[in-house]
Write an enzyme that holds these catalytic residues in place. Structure first.
Site, PDB file in Angstrom:
ATOM      1  N   ASP A   7     -42.414  18.482  16.473  1.00 49.17           N
ATOM      2  CA  ASP A   7     -43.819  18.903  16.442  1.00 49.17           C
ATOM      3  C   ASP A   7     -43.920  20.268  15.760  1.00 49.17           C
ATOM      4  OD1 ASP A   7     -46.464  19.428  16.819  1.00 49.17           O
ATOM      5  OD2 ASP A   7     -46.408  19.429  19.015  1.00 49.17           O
ATOM      6  N   LYS A  49     -55.513  15.078  24.189  1.00 50.50           N
ATOM      7  CA  LYS A  49     -55.530  16.212  25.118  1.00 50.50           C
ATOM      8  C   LYS A  49     -56.923  16.256  25.743  1.00 50.50           C
ATOM      9  CE  LYS A  49     -52.094  19.350  23.227  1.00 50.50           C
ATOM     10  NZ  LYS A  49     -51.409  19.041  21.973  1.00 50.50           N
ATOM     11  N   ASP A  52     -52.144  15.556  16.072  1.00 46.27           N
ATOM     12  CA  ASP A  52     -52.562  16.193  17.326  1.00 46.27           C
ATOM     13  C   ASP A  52     -53.742  17.138  17.071  1.00 46.27           C
ATOM     14  OD1 ASP A  52     -52.826  17.586  19.688  1.00 46.27           O
ATOM     15  OD2 ASP A  52     -50.722  18.080  19.933  1.00 46.27           O
ATOM     16  N   LYS A  72     -40.264  21.914  19.459  1.00 47.71           N
ATOM     17  CA  LYS A  72     -41.196  22.821  18.802  1.00 47.71           C
ATOM     18  C   LYS A  72     -40.522  23.349  17.530  1.00 47.71           C
ATOM     19  CE  LYS A  72     -44.486  22.062  21.453  1.00 47.71           C
ATOM     20  NZ  LYS A  72     -45.656  21.378  20.877  1.00 47.71           N
ATOM     21  N   GLU A  93     -44.699  15.309  13.881  1.00 49.14           N
ATOM     22  CA  GLU A  93     -46.024  15.580  14.467  1.00 49.14           C
ATOM     23  C   GLU A  93     -46.687  16.773  13.802  1.00 49.14           C
ATOM     24  OE1 GLU A  93     -46.289  15.406  18.728  1.00 49.14           O
ATOM     25  OE2 GLU A  93     -47.922  16.854  18.797  1.00 49.14           O
TER      26      GLU A  93
END
Ligand code: MG
Length: 367
Positions: A193, A265, A241, A165, A218
């Site tokens: 990400d 997702k 994403d 993250k 990402e």
């Protein structure tokens, strides 16, 4: 077969690590999950779950899921839960948008269909590939050294794919990526990400500073156009994403060559039915996929496992086991990670039985 009753339960899911932190200082300590049961006139009961990543990630939040289900459920009493495309059409006609609200209901109906057919959901979604599939571990945002230590600890548990993250201060993010990359071994995969957290100039500095690192980038920026701009200036493998929430976005991204991998997702697409359609489109187009959800416990993890296990291995980049991040188990029979890998249940439907002692009384009960 007809839907006779739809009930919803609220489940709080605390984290083993205490909190989960990502870009922009966003943090969650207890996830607010909603579990739905769909009961039929033939006695079959299916279950689904939706768990937003707090109220500030996607346009979704826990009480919103329950308000939406209260709105939608009366329109579904008397409908056939085994006719999934028809059911989704009905849901889209009764409630415009709000895909996450529909996700748990759709998931529960797949559980009903699997039980009625006496087949696991992964077989209905196309077939089971191999014994198991590979998982990633999300590394919550902390100092570079703490994140490197977490990667070392989780790789000792068998994980070989890590999603850092980042999306914070670009200088610290560059340190984070270098510190973690130093811990990796051949065959490991590293994803940075940013969860929409960088501006374009910040993302450009990061990708240039980690040019020598084998790392996927990402969702660096908020909008699709900003991400595309960064994508066109870097040769790192690129993941989208948050920008990819349906077939239109996927087709546009494919036409622009905007990404190499997308994150499917389940609740972002509106349930297993729509995630399954997106999965098969990506498989046909040669786009790699992370099969997952925004968050969840045992039931979401079971649904992810069925979608991931039925994804051709060459296009399954990775998947996830949210139930191992949280301290509360809401269902028996959910898949458990073994050495960084997981398998879908071989039992009919999703293969789970909710723990009613944990779920307690329904917060919604529509019949
Ligand atoms: Mg992501």
């Amino acid at each position: 077969m007809k839907i006779r009753r739809i009930a919803a339960y609220k489940a709080d899911l605390p984290l083993h690590e205490g909190s989960y932190n990502w870009s922009g200082g966003k943090s969650v300590t207890v996830f607010d999950s909603t579990i739905v049961s769909v009961e039929t006139d033939e006695g079959i009961v299916g279950h689904g779950e939706v768990c937003p990543l707090g109220p500030f990630y996607l346009p979704a939040y826990g009480p919103g899921a329950r308000a939406g289900i209260a709105e939608l459920a009366p329109h579904l009493i008397g409908e056939d839960p085994t006719q999934l495309l028809k059911l989704n059409r009905r849901m889209d006609a009764a409630l415009k948008g709000h895909p996450y609200v529909k996700s748990a209901i759709d998931m529960a109906c797949w559980d009903v269909l699997g039980q009625a057919a006496n087949l696991p959901v992964c077989v209905l979604l196309g077939g089971r590939y191999g014994e198991d599939f590979v998982l990633y571990r999300a590394i919550s945002q902390q100092s570079p050294q703490e994140m490197a230590n977490k990667v070392a600890a989780y790789r000792a548990e068998g994980y070989c794919r890590f999603q850092l993250k980042v999306g914070g201060d670009p200088d610290v993010d560059i340190e984070r990526i270098h510190a973690v990359a130093a811990m990796l071994r051949p065959g490991d995969r590293l994803v940075a990400d940013a969860n929409t957290g960088w501006l374009m100039h910040e993302a450009m500095r990061v990708v240039r500073a980690v040019r020598d690192v084998d790392v996927y980038i990402e969702q660096p920026c908020l909008s699709y156009e900003e991400c595309l701009s960064v994508r066109r200036h870097t040769d790192h493998p690129f993941v989208l994403d948050e920008s990819i929430d349906g077939i239109d976005a996927l087709l546009r991204g494919n036409a622009d060559r905007a990404m190499d991998v997308v994150n499917i997702k389940i609740s972002k697409f509106g349930g297993l039915t729509k995630a399954w359609q997106a999965r098969d489109l990506c498989a046909s187009l040669g786009i790699g996929m992370t099969i997952e959800d925004s968050w969840g416990g045992d039931i979401v993890t079971a649904a992810i496992a069925h979608l991931a296990h039925s994804t051709p291995p060459e296009v399954l980049f990775t998947s996830t086991d949210f139930n191992s991040y949280v301290t509360v188990s809401t269902a028996e029979g959910a898949p458990q990670r073994v050495n960084g890998r997981m398998a879908a249940s071989t039992k009919p439907g999703l293969g789970i039985t909710p723990r009613m002692d944990v779920l307690g009384k329904p917060v919604l009960d529509i019949h």
